[in-house]
Design an enzyme around this catalytic site. Structure first.
Site, mmCIF file in Angstrom:
data_model
loop_
_atom_site.group_PDB
_atom_site.id
_atom_site.type_symbol
_atom_site.label_atom_id
_atom_site.label_comp_id
_atom_site.label_asym_id
_atom_site.label_seq_id
_atom_site.Cartn_x
_atom_site.Cartn_y
_atom_site.Cartn_z
ATOM 1 N N CYS A 86 0.816 -1.221 0.000
ATOM 2 C CA CYS A 86 0.000 0.000 0.000
ATOM 3 C C CYS A 86 0.851 1.272 0.000
ATOM 4 O O CYS A 86 1.960 1.288 0.523
ATOM 5 C CB CYS A 86 -0.869 0.046 1.246
ATOM 6 S SG CYS A 86 -1.906 -1.396 1.414
ATOM 7 N N ARG A 123 5.618 -0.213 -5.819
ATOM 8 C CA ARG A 123 5.520 -0.984 -4.574
ATOM 9 C C ARG A 123 4.683 -2.249 -4.760
ATOM 10 O O ARG A 123 4.736 -3.138 -3.923
ATOM 11 C CB ARG A 123 4.880 -0.118 -3.478
ATOM 12 C CG ARG A 123 5.734 1.071 -3.091
ATOM 13 C CD ARG A 123 4.933 2.102 -2.343
ATOM 14 N NE ARG A 123 4.625 1.691 -0.995
ATOM 15 C CZ ARG A 123 5.232 2.126 0.085
ATOM 16 N NH1 ARG A 123 6.219 2.981 -0.035
ATOM 17 N NH2 ARG A 123 4.881 1.729 1.284
ATOM 18 N N TRP A 132 -2.657 -2.929 -1.493
ATOM 19 C CA TRP A 132 -2.180 -4.301 -1.667
ATOM 20 C C TRP A 132 -2.966 -5.099 -0.631
ATOM 21 O O TRP A 132 -2.776 -4.922 0.577
ATOM 22 C CB TRP A 132 -0.680 -4.340 -1.393
ATOM 23 C CG TRP A 132 0.019 -5.610 -1.730
ATOM 24 C CD1 TRP A 132 0.464 -5.992 -2.959
ATOM 25 C CD2 TRP A 132 0.407 -6.651 -0.821
ATOM 26 N NE1 TRP A 132 1.099 -7.202 -2.871
ATOM 27 C CE2 TRP A 132 1.081 -7.633 -1.580
ATOM 28 C CE3 TRP A 132 0.262 -6.858 0.546
ATOM 29 C CZ2 TRP A 132 1.593 -8.791 -1.015
ATOM 30 C CZ3 TRP A 132 0.771 -8.007 1.107
ATOM 31 C CH2 TRP A 132 1.427 -8.962 0.328
ATOM 32 N N ASN A 155 -2.151 2.442 5.515
ATOM 33 C CA ASN A 155 -1.172 1.365 5.292
ATOM 34 C C ASN A 155 -1.000 0.660 6.624
ATOM 35 O O ASN A 155 -0.915 1.314 7.660
ATOM 36 C CB ASN A 155 0.200 1.928 4.910
ATOM 37 C CG ASN A 155 0.229 2.511 3.523
ATOM 38 O OD1 ASN A 155 -0.764 2.482 2.823
ATOM 39 N ND2 ASN A 155 1.374 3.040 3.144
ATOM 40 N N GLY A 156 -0.903 -0.668 6.607
ATOM 41 C CA GLY A 156 -0.698 -1.405 7.854
ATOM 42 C C GLY A 156 -1.851 -2.339 8.132
ATOM 43 O O GLY A 156 -2.670 -2.620 7.242
ATOM 44 N N GLU A 163 18.444 -17.785 -4.318
ATOM 45 C CA GLU A 163 18.003 -16.516 -4.898
ATOM 46 C C GLU A 163 17.513 -16.709 -6.338
ATOM 47 O O GLU A 163 16.511 -16.108 -6.755
ATOM 48 C CB GLU A 163 19.141 -15.487 -4.825
ATOM 49 C CG GLU A 163 18.869 -14.150 -5.491
ATOM 50 C CD GLU A 163 17.672 -13.377 -4.930
ATOM 51 O OE1 GLU A 163 17.117 -13.771 -3.893
ATOM 52 O OE2 GLU A 163 17.289 -12.383 -5.563
ATOM 53 N N LYS A 171 13.810 -15.636 -7.584
ATOM 54 C CA LYS A 171 13.586 -14.698 -8.700
ATOM 55 C C LYS A 171 12.654 -15.316 -9.742
ATOM 56 O O LYS A 171 11.746 -14.676 -10.236
ATOM 57 C CB LYS A 171 14.938 -14.378 -9.315
ATOM 58 C CG LYS A 171 15.366 -13.042 -9.652
ATOM 59 C CD LYS A 171 15.259 -11.862 -8.760
ATOM 60 C CE LYS A 171 14.561 -11.909 -7.467
ATOM 61 N NZ LYS A 171 14.936 -11.072 -6.431
ATOM 62 N N GLU A 194 9.055 -15.437 -8.391
ATOM 63 C CA GLU A 194 8.422 -14.114 -8.326
ATOM 64 C C GLU A 194 7.972 -13.610 -9.685
ATOM 65 O O GLU A 194 6.905 -13.020 -9.811
ATOM 66 C CB GLU A 194 9.420 -13.087 -7.770
ATOM 67 C CG GLU A 194 9.720 -13.249 -6.320
ATOM 68 C CD GLU A 194 10.860 -12.338 -5.875
ATOM 69 O OE1 GLU A 194 10.927 -12.068 -4.683
ATOM 70 O OE2 GLU A 194 11.682 -11.921 -6.702
ATOM 71 N N HIS A 251 18.660 -37.002 -0.323
ATOM 72 C CA HIS A 251 17.920 -37.185 0.927
ATOM 73 C C HIS A 251 16.431 -36.912 0.758
ATOM 74 O O HIS A 251 15.741 -36.620 1.733
ATOM 75 C CB HIS A 251 18.520 -36.301 2.028
ATOM 76 C CG HIS A 251 19.959 -36.623 2.287
ATOM 77 N ND1 HIS A 251 20.370 -37.794 2.877
ATOM 78 C CD2 HIS A 251 21.082 -35.940 1.977
ATOM 79 C CE1 HIS A 251 21.691 -37.816 2.942
ATOM 80 N NE2 HIS A 251 22.146 -36.695 2.399
ATOM 81 N N LYS A 254 7.118 -3.959 -3.106
ATOM 82 C CA LYS A 254 8.481 -3.440 -3.021
ATOM 83 C C LYS A 254 8.874 -3.138 -1.589
ATOM 84 O O LYS A 254 10.006 -3.288 -1.198
ATOM 85 C CB LYS A 254 8.580 -2.160 -3.859
ATOM 86 C CG LYS A 254 9.988 -1.668 -4.070
ATOM 87 C CD LYS A 254 10.726 -2.585 -5.009
ATOM 88 C CE LYS A 254 12.208 -2.385 -5.018
ATOM 89 N NZ LYS A 254 12.913 -3.582 -5.477
HETATM 90 C C1 F6R Z 1 12.511 -10.208 -3.864
HETATM 91 C C2 F6R Z 1 12.034 -9.150 -3.054
HETATM 92 C C3 F6R Z 1 11.660 -9.453 -1.640
HETATM 93 C C4 F6R Z 1 12.442 -8.493 -0.732
HETATM 94 C C5 F6R Z 1 11.964 -8.611 0.719
HETATM 95 C C6 F6R Z 1 12.759 -7.722 1.641
HETATM 96 O O1 F6R Z 1 12.774 -9.823 -5.155
HETATM 97 O O2 F6R Z 1 11.985 -8.054 -3.502
HETATM 98 O O3 F6R Z 1 11.910 -10.773 -1.282
HETATM 99 O O4 F6R Z 1 13.794 -8.802 -0.831
HETATM 100 O O5 F6R Z 1 10.613 -8.262 0.779
HETATM 101 O O6 F6R Z 1 12.689 -6.395 1.240
HETATM 102 P P1 F6R Z 1 13.716 -5.322 1.762
HETATM 103 O O7 F6R Z 1 15.057 -5.663 1.199
HETATM 104 O O8 F6R Z 1 13.203 -4.022 1.260
HETATM 105 O O9 F6R Z 1 13.724 -5.413 3.258
#
Ligand code: F6R
Length: 605
Positions: free
Chosen positions: A2, A27, A74, A98-99, A478, A482, A485, A501, A600
């Site tokens: 949000c 975001r 969101w 937000n929250g 990672e 990626k 996502e 295992h 974001k």
């Molecule tokens: C992955 C991604 C999320 C953030 C996570 C932490 O591409 O963007 O997994 O890495 O939400 O976000 P930050 O780094 O802003 O604390």
């Protein structure tokens, strides 16, 4: 996640609210809305989907008004829908939030008993109704305070009140909120990025603060309801890095500029003349650190994972990693001699912030590695190390991950040098090698064309596995995140040696398996694990170094990254995995910069 915008001006505000909401799109969100006061009444417009849809509604049904609030939502409580979109308005009050309000169910029941009816499934609407109710009996400030007192949970709020048609009210507990100062207008925003297009003079609210904005002044009240003055900060101007330029989307720009962002970061930390790392004033003398604990979420957690592997090689002290959402609720045994390191691109992640707050309450020393230097996490840490990557707009993190790893690596080298755990000679060697990193990244980025071909193989895949050992294991994690996502494919990262295992059961004819096997001490073992996958029909994509020749008829594609020092190889391994996620999503025509359900700045728990 949000986002909030509020503007009080001496001219119509709708178009500026829409432009600012567009800045908040990065975001991640599912619906949008706006409320202004027009002819003394609250005028609310909202929609599902993009801010563009809201703009179309406003084109058809314009909303005048010299003050207003806007929101991108969101979904947390209630599905994404027009009714659940913010603002939530009564005849008297309009609220964006937000929250999460944790006691919203109970508050709703109490208000329903008083005869109030609710339109949405959201937790936010209780704030609207509570405030509407209090305003019947109390003045503005008392009504706001009484409302806020009733709320459990976290919030950043933007509020319009029909009776007070010259003000926008903001309030913060747990979720970030800032105000901005403009010429004959003032702004409210959930992050400084959205305000930056209008002003570079801003003030962050602290927890418990309430602010009242008119077009000529901003007043602040602290949690004890005392009027307070707050510092005005001038934001740096990094406008250029937030433009897409000739790239199709931000993510492709952000992946392809990593040789530049790493160069900038290295310049900030490495003193070229003295061949030294510019890191001083540690919150604990590195010689006295007993243990290092690295904490983050998602991609940031993976950079902590990587640092654990590096630091354990470089130092004799224990290194632990933790996921912030777990750390914050466990019975942690805090120790003043430990260093607690928080990694967060946005610096606003609610779980990471709560874990940091817990450390502060336990009087231990904290260090944060952030991209947003004005963020809450940065402002509350004892020691801040920026990654100097410039704004990252693509919701899925790419250049920030590489930046986080880079700063962690630099921190590791410096701490081990001060602790005398690496020789002066080795220290200088590492610094010199580090300076080669941007060029090596640039070379690695050339694999783009090959990745585009490989990506076609993933279009009909049911799932994907990423396997690596040692330094390649965190990168496998990672890589899988990626791909999940961006391409919405099920993907798993595993230590290659762990396959036998259990997870080998997942390997079937045609399942794509990415094997990360650089030239390191695990190489032969990883190749044996690869053979186990091939024997079961897995379609292997092998990523190794240029000087390795793996003779295997059944490897579908072999991709070679430049030869580099063992410690720098994880940076290079990351690049093809980012590109793979990008190209698979692109072939599927998915929204690259705003993948579904990803935010974001995750400012709720
Ligand atoms: C992955 C991604 C999320 C953030 C996570 C932490 O591409 O963007 O997994 O890495 O939400 O976000 P930050 O780094 O802003 O604390």
């Amino acid at each position: 996640m949000c986002g909030i915008i509020g503007i009080v001006s001496n001219k119509p505000v709708t178009s500026n609210i829409i432009q600012s909401l567009k800045k908040l799109e990065y975001r991640g969100y599912d619906s949008a809305g706006i409320a202004t006061i027009v002819n003394g009444n609250i005028d609310e417009k909202k929609c599902t989907g993009r801010v563009d849809n809201l703009e179309k509604i406003l084109f058809k049904y314009p909303s005048a008004g010299f003050l207003g609030i806007g929101h991108v939502r969101w979904a947390t409580h209630g599905i994404p829908s027009q009714i659940n979109a913010h603002p939530h308005s009564s005849d008297e009050v309009s609220v964006v939030h937000n929250g999460i309000i944790e006691n919203s169910n109970q508050l709703k029941k109490d208000l329903e008993k008083k005869g109030y009816k609710f339109k949405s499934q959201t937790d936010t609407e209780v704030i609207t109704v509570l405030l509407t109710d209090f305003l019947k009996h109390f003045d503005l400030i008392s009504s706001i305070n009484k409302t806020l007192k009733k709320l459990n949970g976290s919030f950043a709020l933007g509020i319009l009140i029909k009776k007070h048609k010259d003000i926008v009210v903001g309030a913060r507990r747990g979720s970030p909120l800032a105000v901005g100062y403009g010429p004959e207008e003032n702004y409210l925003g959930s992050d400084s990025y959205a305000l930056k297009s209008m002003t570079n003079r801003i003030t962050y609210l602290d927890d418990g603060d309430v602010c009242i904005l008119t077009n000529s002044k901003i007043e602040f009240y602290n949690s004890k309801n005392q009027k307070v003055n707050k510092k005005v900060l001038t934001l740096s101007n990094d406008k250029n890095t937030a433009e897409k330029g000739d790239y199709k989307d931000f993510m492709s720009k952000e992946i392809n500029e990593q040789h530049i962002t790493t160069k900038t970061c290295i310049k900030e930390y490495v003193d070229q003349l003295r061949q030294d790392i510019n890191l001083y004033s540690f919150p604990i003398k590195p010689e006295n650190i007993k243990k290092i604990i690295l904490i983050g979420c998602g991609t940031a957690y993976h950079s902590c994972f990587m640092a654990k592997y590096w630091f354990e090689e470089m130092m004799s002290i224990p290194i632990e990693i933790d996921i912030a959402s777990e750390f914050r609720y466990r019975k942690i045994k805090f120790d003043k001699k430990n260093l607690y390191v928080f990694v967060s691109q946005s610096g606003e992640t609610a779980d990471t912030f709560a874990a940091l707050d817990l450390c502060k309450k336990n009087n231990v020393k904290t260090c944060s590695i952030v991209n947003a230097v004005e963020s809450s996490i940065a402002r509350h840490s004892d020691f801040v190390l920026p990654i100097h990557a410039g704004p990252e707009i693509g919701v899925a993190s790419t250049k920030a991950f590489v930046g986080q790893m880079l700063v962690l690596y630099i921190l590791g080298i410096k701490i081990s040098e001060i602790r005398k755990e690496i020789s002066k000679e080795n220290y200088l060697k590492k610094i010199n090698e580090l300076k080669q990193l941007p060029d090596l990244i640039k070379l690695t980025l050339k694999c783009q064309d090959k990745i585009q071909i490989i990506a076609k193989d993933f279009l009909n895949a049911k799932g994907v596995m990423f396997l690596g050992r040692g330094f390649s294991f965190p990168i496998a994690l990672e890589g899988a995140l990626k791909l999940k996502e961006l391409s919405y494919l099920h993907a798993e990262g595993y230590p290659a040696g762990e396959m036998k295992h259990g997870p080998l059961a997942l390997i079937e004819e045609g399942l794509p398996v990415i094997i990360l096997a650089p030239k390191d001490r695990y190489f032969e073992k990883t190749i044996s694990n690869m053979q186990e996958v091939i024997a079961r029909g897995g379609k292997v994509i092998l990523i190794t170094n240029e000087n390795r020749n793996v003779i295997s008829e059944n490897v579908r594609f072999t991709l070679k990254i430049p030869n580099a020092d063992e410690y720098l190889t994880p940076f290079l391994m990351t690049i093809p995995l980012q590109l793979l996620a990008y190209h698979v999503a692109s072939l599927k025509n998915y929204d690259i910069d705003k993948p579904r359900n990803l935010a974001k700045s995750v400012t709720v728990e």
